[in-house]
Each structure stands twice: as C-alpha cells, then as structure tokens.
Design a protein around this motif. Structure first.
Motif, PDB file in Angstrom:
ATOM      1  N   GLY A   1       1.446   3.127   2.252  1.00  0.00           N
ATOM      2  CA  GLY A   1       1.476   2.869   3.530  1.00  0.00           C
ATOM      3  C   GLY A   1       0.361   1.855   3.914  1.00  0.00           C
ATOM      4  N   PRO A   2      -0.195   1.834   5.085  1.00  0.00           N
ATOM      5  CA  PRO A   2      -1.460   0.912   5.417  1.00  0.00           C
ATOM      6  C   PRO A   2      -2.570   1.034   4.350  1.00  0.00           C
ATOM      7  CG  PRO A   2      -1.227   2.669   6.900  1.00  0.00           C
ATOM      8  CD  PRO A   2      -0.035   2.644   5.985  1.00  0.00           C
ATOM      9  N   VAL A   3      -2.975   0.286   3.623  1.00  0.00           N
ATOM     10  CA  VAL A   3      -3.993   0.065   2.640  1.00  0.00           C
ATOM     11  C   VAL A   3      -4.989  -1.090   2.848  1.00  0.00           C
ATOM     12  CG1 VAL A   3      -4.573   0.310   0.084  1.00  0.00           C
ATOM     13  CG2 VAL A   3      -2.680   1.428   0.887  1.00  0.00           C
ATOM     14  N   GLN A   4      -6.382  -0.833   2.575  1.00  0.00           N
ATOM     15  CA  GLN A   4      -7.346  -1.999   2.899  1.00  0.00           C
ATOM     16  C   GLN A   4      -7.337  -2.674   1.472  1.00  0.00           C
ATOM     17  OE1 GLN A   4      -8.956  -1.656   5.778  1.00  0.00           O
ATOM     18  NE2 GLN A   4     -10.005  -3.444   5.486  1.00  0.00           N
ATOM     19  N   THR A   5      -6.658  -3.671   1.592  1.00  0.00           N
ATOM     20  CA  THR A   5      -6.543  -4.743   0.583  1.00  0.00           C
ATOM     21  C   THR A   5      -6.943  -6.172   1.296  1.00  0.00           C
ATOM     22  OG1 THR A   5      -4.275  -5.221   0.361  1.00  0.00           O
ATOM     23  CG2 THR A   5      -4.983  -3.507  -0.486  1.00  0.00           C
ATOM     24  N   PRO A   6      -7.207  -7.353   0.508  1.00  0.00           N
ATOM     25  CA  PRO A   6      -7.139  -8.461   1.080  1.00  0.00           C
ATOM     26  C   PRO A   6      -5.943  -9.056   1.608  1.00  0.00           C
ATOM     27  CG  PRO A   6      -8.124  -8.300  -1.154  1.00  0.00           C
ATOM     28  CD  PRO A   6      -7.672  -7.205  -0.969  1.00  0.00           C
ATOM     29  N   LEU A   7      -4.582  -8.554   1.100  1.00  0.00           N
ATOM     30  CA  LEU A   7      -3.464  -9.017   1.752  1.00  0.00           C
ATOM     31  C   LEU A   7      -3.077  -8.480   3.065  1.00  0.00           C
ATOM     32  CD1 LEU A   7      -0.809 -10.405   1.296  1.00  0.00           C
ATOM     33  CD2 LEU A   7       0.178  -8.351   0.193  1.00  0.00           C
ATOM     34  N   THR A   8      -3.401  -6.991   3.186  1.00  0.00           N
ATOM     35  CA  THR A   8      -2.680  -6.395   4.255  1.00  0.00           C
ATOM     36  C   THR A   8      -3.966  -5.984   5.504  1.00  0.00           C
ATOM     37  OG1 THR A   8      -3.037  -4.528   2.970  1.00  0.00           O
ATOM     38  CG2 THR A   8      -1.111  -5.272   3.321  1.00  0.00           C
ATOM     39  N   GLN A   9      -4.984  -5.833   4.924  1.00  0.00           N
ATOM     40  CA  GLN A   9      -6.432  -5.406   5.945  1.00  0.00           C
ATOM     41  C   GLN A   9      -5.819  -4.962   7.140  1.00  0.00           C
ATOM     42  OE1 GLN A   9      -9.894  -8.050   5.869  1.00  0.00           O
ATOM     43  NE2 GLN A   9      -8.414  -9.758   5.479  1.00  0.00           N
TER      44      GLN A   9
END
Length: 282
Positions: free
Chosen positions: A224-232
């Motif tokens: 699901g929503p994950v803290q990464t450079p792509l999605t933030q």
C-alpha cells in the motif's frame, strides 16, 4: 563495483533521491537474522532506494550476497552497498535501465561472473506518472511506464532463468493500485500505474505455473502507501490504509525475504499485501 551498462535515461517522475528525503525512510531490518538465505545470491532491481534498498539489507542480514541494479542515482546505490556491507555481506551495484533488454542480460551476467551463481531475483524497479486528465496521458509516458514496470520484469526474468537453480525464487513488486484501480482516495490519477501493476500480477501467476516443474517459485508483493522516493505518500494517500499511516520500506521487505526463503516453499503464484490493513479482492 559499478558498471555503466547503458547511458541511463533521466526519469522525471522521481521526486527525490533517497539521501534527500526528510524524514528518512526506515530501511533497517527490524529483527536479528536467522540465516534463512545463507549462501544465496540475490539480484534486486531498483535497489538504490525505497523498497528495493530495504529488501537488499534485509536479505543481507539473512546471509545473502547482494547485487542491485539502479537507474542513475549513484550515491544512493553506493549507500545501499554500504548498508549491505555493514551486514558482513558482499554487494555490487550496476547502473542501467531495466527497460532495455541488453541491460538486463548484461546485469545478470555480471552477477554470475562476480558471485558464481544467482538464486533470487527481486523485480522492484518502477516508475509512475501522475496525470489529472486521463486524456492528457501521452503514448510516450504510457510506454515508459510499461517499459520499466512490465518489460523490465520480463527482460530481467528471462535473463535470470538461465541461471536460477531448482529452489530459486522470483519476487515481483506490484501495488495496491492493481486492486484499487488507482481509485483509492488520494490516488485517482495513477491509471497507467494501475494498469502496469495488474500486468505484473498476471505475469506472476502465469510464470509461476510455467516454472513449477523447474522448482522455481514465483510470487509478488503488493504494498500500500509506503514512504519511498518514488511515492512519498501524503495525508490523503496514507488515509487509504486503515492504520492511518504510510508503511516503511522495512515493513514491506520482510515479505520479500519470506517469499525468497524456504519458509515459503509451498507458495507460488501468490501475492502478499503489506498495505496497512486494506482488504483487497483477488
């Protein structure tokens, strides 16, 4: 070790490098290793940051040597290698665009040349394009998304299958988008991403059947929503998860480690859902 196998293209959809994110995502494995991947070699695409980096470090803690393939964030890739080496494992990083078949062949060959084997393939490289007006989604952007997210899986898997032994594992990274169709609150503009992620799930299920006789398991992880450079993910995206917060990369990487290990020996063609409590349909 870094091999520039192909001039990397500039990817405008990455909002930040991993090194610049504030607060920084949590990549550190949460528990001591148990040697579940001792003696294995893992190749991880998109390993310079985000989920790919967390997977690299988590697999290293379980005893695997690591190779990462990344697009062009050289400093981020070097940091992933450093983190793997702190786990007393060996690591190499290889720059190149997984959407180019020659890059994937050369990357796999470099891994086998360096480590003498390849046991685990993690397809985690991805890109996405946010488009408010669907009719404005250009053919070029659509092709770019499919080339990285889908063709990259095909190309890397085809190259890796020449070396994966019986007992090997392929883990693809899809997304909650495949199950919510990009329509989850906060994600209404990711139609292209939803389409590519659905293709990855179908690819996973089909390939798993083809490779059963060879003893190679193929599974996927759909975060699901994950803290990464792509999605933030922001507040709206985090609200898609009943837990009310985005996940951390190390919370997702545990799924990849499990699927790569013998603990998942009776699982193939399956998708795990670390998404903060969202119930999804098959």
């Amino acid at each position: 070790m870094s091999d520039h196998l192909h001039p990397p293209r500039k990817q405008s959809t990455r909002p930040e490098r991993a090194q610049d994110m504030r607060p920084k995502p949590d990549y550190s494995p949460r528990f001591p290793g148990a040697g579940r991947l001792t003696g294995k070699v893992a190749l991880i695409t998109g390993g310079d940051g985000g989920i790919g980096r967390a997977v690299a470090v988590a697999m290293a803690r379980e005893g695997a040597d690591i190779a990462i393939v990344y697009l062009n964030d050289h400093r981020d890739a070097e940091e992933t290698v450093r983190l793997v080496e702190t786990e007393d494992r060996n690591a190499i990083h290889i720059a190149g665009d997984v959407g180019q078949e020659a890059i994937c062949r050369n990357a796999v060959n470099e891994v086998v040349k360096t480590f003498g084997r390849l046991d685990i393939l993690v397809n985690a490289a991805a890109e996405q394009h946010e488009v408010v007006d669907f009719t404005a989604l250009s053919a070029e952007r659509l092709e770019e998304a499919f080339r990285t997210n889908v063709f990259g899986c095909f190309f890397m898997t085809r190259a890796a299958l020449q070396h994966l032994p019986r007992g090997g594992a392929i883990i693809n990274t899809t997304s909650i988008m495949q199950y919510r169709g990009g329509a989850c609150e906060g994600y209404p503009t990711m139609t292209d991403d939803a389409a590519t992620r659905g293709a990855v799930v179908a690819f996973t299920r089909s390939l798993s059947t083809l490779l059963i006789e060879r003893g190679i398991r193929v599974n996927a992880v759909a975060p699901g929503p994950v803290q990464t450079p792509l999605t933030q993910p922001g507040a709206e995206q985090a609200g898609c998860a009943p837990m009310g917060r985005p996940g951390q990369p190390n919370e997702v990487a545990a799924c990849h480690v499990f699927l790569a290990s013998d603990e998942a020996s009776y699982m193939t063609g399956q998708v795990l859902h670390p998404n903060g409590g969202g119930i999804v349909a098959l």
